[in-house]
Design a protein around this motif. Sequence first.
Motif, PDB file in Angstrom:
ATOM      1  N   LEU A   1      48.137 -64.460 -11.029  1.00 54.56           N
ATOM      2  CA  LEU A   1      47.192 -64.828  -9.970  1.00 54.56           C
ATOM      3  C   LEU A   1      46.122 -65.798 -10.458  1.00 54.56           C
ATOM      4  O   LEU A   1      45.167 -66.087  -9.745  1.00 54.56           O
ATOM      5  N   ASP A   2      46.260 -66.281 -11.719  1.00 53.91           N
ATOM      6  CA  ASP A   2      45.232 -67.117 -12.339  1.00 53.91           C
ATOM      7  C   ASP A   2      43.874 -66.412 -12.388  1.00 53.91           C
ATOM      8  O   ASP A   2      42.827 -67.057 -12.290  1.00 53.91           O
ATOM      9  N   ASN A   3      43.888 -65.091 -12.505  1.00 58.70           N
ATOM     10  CA  ASN A   3      42.637 -64.336 -12.687  1.00 58.70           C
ATOM     11  C   ASN A   3      42.156 -64.453 -14.127  1.00 58.70           C
ATOM     12  O   ASN A   3      42.937 -64.751 -15.027  1.00 58.70           O
ATOM     13  N   GLU A   4      40.882 -64.142 -14.345  1.00 62.58           N
ATOM     14  CA  GLU A   4      40.380 -63.952 -15.700  1.00 62.58           C
ATOM     15  C   GLU A   4      41.129 -62.755 -16.301  1.00 62.58           C
ATOM     16  O   GLU A   4      41.429 -61.797 -15.575  1.00 62.58           O
ATOM     17  N   PRO A   5      41.371 -62.773 -17.636  1.00 60.38           N
ATOM     18  CA  PRO A   5      42.038 -61.612 -18.242  1.00 60.38           C
ATOM     19  C   PRO A   5      41.227 -60.318 -18.059  1.00 60.38           C
ATOM     20  O   PRO A   5      41.789 -59.216 -18.102  1.00 60.38           O
ATOM     21  N   SER A   6      39.916 -60.456 -17.834  1.00 59.87           N
ATOM     22  CA  SER A   6      39.066 -59.266 -17.709  1.00 59.87           C
ATOM     23  C   SER A   6      38.992 -58.724 -16.281  1.00 59.87           C
ATOM     24  O   SER A   6      38.308 -57.731 -16.032  1.00 59.87           O
ATOM     25  N   ALA A   7      39.701 -59.357 -15.329  1.00 61.19           N
ATOM     26  CA  ALA A   7      39.649 -58.899 -13.937  1.00 61.19           C
ATOM     27  C   ALA A   7      40.197 -57.471 -13.829  1.00 61.19           C
ATOM     28  O   ALA A   7      41.140 -57.101 -14.522  1.00 61.19           O
ATOM     29  N   ALA A   8      39.587 -56.678 -12.923  1.00 61.83           N
ATOM     30  CA  ALA A   8      39.987 -55.274 -12.784  1.00 61.83           C
ATOM     31  C   ALA A   8      41.286 -55.151 -11.995  1.00 61.83           C
ATOM     32  O   ALA A   8      41.468 -55.792 -10.961  1.00 61.83           O
ATOM     33  N   VAL A   9      42.200 -54.299 -12.503  1.00 61.96           N
ATOM     34  CA  VAL A   9      43.497 -54.046 -11.868  1.00 61.96           C
ATOM     35  C   VAL A   9      43.616 -52.543 -11.603  1.00 61.96           C
ATOM     36  O   VAL A   9      42.767 -51.763 -12.030  1.00 61.96           O
TER      37      VAL A   9
ATOM     38  N   MET B   1      46.323 -62.488  -2.199  1.00 63.31           N
ATOM     39  CA  MET B   1      47.504 -62.510  -3.071  1.00 63.31           C
ATOM     40  C   MET B   1      47.426 -61.300  -3.990  1.00 63.31           C
ATOM     41  O   MET B   1      46.359 -60.979  -4.503  1.00 63.31           O
ATOM     42  N   VAL B   2      48.554 -60.634  -4.205  1.00 63.31           N
ATOM     43  CA  VAL B   2      48.594 -59.549  -5.174  1.00 63.31           C
ATOM     44  C   VAL B   2      49.734 -59.809  -6.154  1.00 63.31           C
ATOM     45  O   VAL B   2      50.631 -60.613  -5.878  1.00 63.31           O
ATOM     46  N   ALA B   3      49.671 -59.138  -7.304  1.00 59.92           N
ATOM     47  CA  ALA B   3      50.758 -59.213  -8.286  1.00 59.92           C
ATOM     48  C   ALA B   3      51.058 -57.818  -8.782  1.00 59.92           C
ATOM     49  O   ALA B   3      50.150 -56.991  -8.926  1.00 59.92           O
ATOM     50  N   VAL B   4      52.350 -57.552  -9.004  1.00 61.19           N
ATOM     51  CA  VAL B   4      52.775 -56.230  -9.468  1.00 61.19           C
ATOM     52  C   VAL B   4      53.611 -56.396 -10.732  1.00 61.19           C
ATOM     53  O   VAL B   4      54.558 -57.183 -10.762  1.00 61.19           O
ATOM     54  N   THR B   5      53.216 -55.676 -11.791  1.00 57.20           N
ATOM     55  CA  THR B   5      53.943 -55.728 -13.073  1.00 57.20           C
ATOM     56  C   THR B   5      54.078 -54.321 -13.627  1.00 57.20           C
ATOM     57  O   THR B   5      53.691 -53.352 -12.987  1.00 57.20           O
ATOM     58  N   GLY B   6      54.612 -54.221 -14.843  1.00 54.00           N
ATOM     59  CA  GLY B   6      54.745 -52.916 -15.504  1.00 54.00           C
ATOM     60  C   GLY B   6      56.027 -52.216 -15.111  1.00 54.00           C
ATOM     61  O   GLY B   6      57.028 -52.862 -14.792  1.00 54.00           O
ATOM     62  N   GLY B   7      55.996 -50.899 -15.116  1.00 52.15           N
ATOM     63  CA  GLY B   7      57.173 -50.119 -14.755  1.00 52.15           C
ATOM     64  C   GLY B   7      57.531 -50.333 -13.298  1.00 52.15           C
ATOM     65  O   GLY B   7      56.679 -50.654 -12.476  1.00 52.15           O
TER      66      GLY B   7
ATOM     67  N   ARG C   1      54.305 -46.724 -15.709  1.00 52.19           N
ATOM     68  CA  ARG C   1      53.015 -47.176 -15.172  1.00 52.19           C
ATOM     69  C   ARG C   1      53.156 -48.575 -14.580  1.00 52.19           C
ATOM     70  O   ARG C   1      53.637 -49.486 -15.257  1.00 52.19           O
ATOM     71  N   ALA C   2      52.744 -48.719 -13.320  1.00 52.04           N
ATOM     72  CA  ALA C   2      52.753 -50.039 -12.686  1.00 52.04           C
ATOM     73  C   ALA C   2      51.324 -50.577 -12.643  1.00 52.04           C
ATOM     74  O   ALA C   2      50.357 -49.800 -12.666  1.00 52.04           O
ATOM     75  N   TYR C   3      51.199 -51.903 -12.617  1.00 51.85           N
ATOM     76  CA  TYR C   3      49.885 -52.546 -12.517  1.00 51.85           C
ATOM     77  C   TYR C   3      49.837 -53.403 -11.277  1.00 51.85           C
ATOM     78  O   TYR C   3      50.759 -54.194 -11.022  1.00 51.85           O
ATOM     79  N   LEU C   4      48.784 -53.211 -10.487  1.00 49.92           N
ATOM     80  CA  LEU C   4      48.589 -53.974  -9.267  1.00 49.92           C
ATOM     81  C   LEU C   4      47.307 -54.786  -9.417  1.00 49.92           C
ATOM     82  O   LEU C   4      46.226 -54.212  -9.597  1.00 49.92           O
ATOM     83  N   ALA C   5      47.452 -56.114  -9.385  1.00 48.84           N
ATOM     84  CA  ALA C   5      46.279 -56.988  -9.469  1.00 48.84           C
ATOM     85  C   ALA C   5      46.088 -57.675  -8.129  1.00 48.84           C
ATOM     86  O   ALA C   5      47.050 -57.856  -7.378  1.00 48.84           O
ATOM     87  N   VAL C   6      44.834 -58.028  -7.812  1.00 50.19           N
ATOM     88  CA  VAL C   6      44.548 -58.812  -6.611  1.00 50.19           C
ATOM     89  C   VAL C   6      43.801 -60.067  -7.029  1.00 50.19           C
ATOM     90  O   VAL C   6      43.176 -60.108  -8.089  1.00 50.19           O
TER      91      VAL C   6
END
Lengths: 251, 308
Positions: free
Chosen positions: B46-54, B71-77, B112-117
């Motif tokens: 998402l071109d977020n800062e690496p420190s953005a909260a997920v 926009m959201v992104a889903v990674t991990g398990g 564990r899945a990761y959801l970023a916005v």
Amino acid sequence: MKDGPEALLERPELTFTAAGVDALLMQFGRTMNPCLPDFLAQLRETILSDLSSVVLEVVPAYTTLLVYYEPRLVRIFDLEQALTQLSDATPWACTPWSGDPEKNESLIQVPVCYDRRVAPDLQAISEATGMSEDDIIKCHTDPIYQVYALGFAPGFAYLGEVPKPLQIPRLAEPRTHVPAGSVGIAGAQTAVYPDDSPGGWHLIGRSPFRWFDPQSTPMTPVQVGDRIRFYGIEYDEFEALWSKHHGEKPE
Amino acid sequence: MTGFRVLKGGILTLIQDIGRLGYQHLGVSRGGPLDAQSAYWANRLLDNEPSAAVLEITAGGFEVEAQSQTMVAVTGGDLNLTINGEPQAPWRSFWVRQGDRLKFGTPRYGFRAYLAVSGGFQTEPVLGSRATVARDKLGGVNGHGEAVREGDYLPCKHLTSEGIARQIPQRYLPQISQQITLHLIPGYQQHEFSKGTWQQLWNQEFKLDHQSNRQGARLQGKALPVPAGEFLSEGVSYGAVQVPPNGQPIIMLDDRQSLGGYPKLGNILPLDGFKLAQCAPGAVIRFQPIHLAAAQQQMRRYLRFFGL
């Protein structure tokens, strides 16, 4: 801890050991030493200011400093050399601090209520040590304690040393709930639980202070190297002080 | 306010960011995503800062409804994500409209899945971080270390126009497996353990115990002989492998206490710790030695890749 005065004269030898990809453990011997907290606190400050470009965090405890560094900016060999130099340059002023009148300014007086209502293990401690409850309180309020380390939970300060007659082991079954402010003892150590938590130490009383508050500066009333003395207060005073510091009645 | 309304909190869903830095000397744990690599990937999509909260979604059961578009992104398990009932593949970013329901089911692979916005979740930081650390009662939606639960509101930015959907190329996807090897950098009390103990460590298999959590991964296997003597508590760094009196190793993770007194063999390579975060209880774990210099080189490559 060694009791002989000769043990206090010399600084324990510094050794290094790896603690993962970005941390290095500096160790000054392996025994509790009342001269170390002050020394470690000073050395920690020096490292944080002089090596701020490569060192991120320094965590002190009993005989060690855990140095978190940026491995992309410094080689481990160079870091060890720099840390050795800073350590050698830090004065080892080992007069036992309790006998040093100039140090009395940094003595923090902490009220503790030893009333049975907030000291659930007082009777068990009495049975285990053979001391009367009054003697136990006198024994606990008598020494000036050193802050050897902060850890376990935010603001949990490991204080030493509890006088020999009062030293008893941890509970066989840890409690699942210890209320905030409870004062515990375990072996040569004593501490105040900063917040409600599980805990395995014998509970001897309760302090009305707030021991950790992320909104205030400083967040904890004590740091490694500080000195503390406890003094007894009645239950009414405890309740009043608690309400003042916490804005509500104690649980 | 724009963001997501939580319909189901799931087994354990936590706000995480890079963690609380600089407070370990007061006893404050760092926190942070257990599988940091997947969390960084989600932000990068998402071109977020690496420190953005997920969001770190452990073992699934989590459901939200979008109250705005982003926009959201889903990674991990792979937790069998569906949007409005339609199955979705992870490791990509996509557009979410108001009213869309995102539902994470039970794990298909990984844990564990990761959801970023876009821009990260905008909860209130505590001590410079949004990371949730339950045992310290810091961070999270209300600032007191609670997990995300039904009825919570997860604030984030509202986007006026749709961003570019991206997908991570197959060859970059981290290997997720329930049989892993952890590289161990000997350190701490390494010399207190006997040669025989080390041999046993390299040769035996352990199972991940169900009591594992964000504080430590507990392993179960033939008990390791424990060195005699008492050790004073000392600072515990990420990945430290401590051996308590029962001889069953515990690998200290992001919510570890700042100090600990059990004898330690050394530390695992953080990159392997991320794989460990994708293991469910019962996973098979082995150890293999690695030199500090080699481990640091691998970490350099990883950090450079994410621009950290």
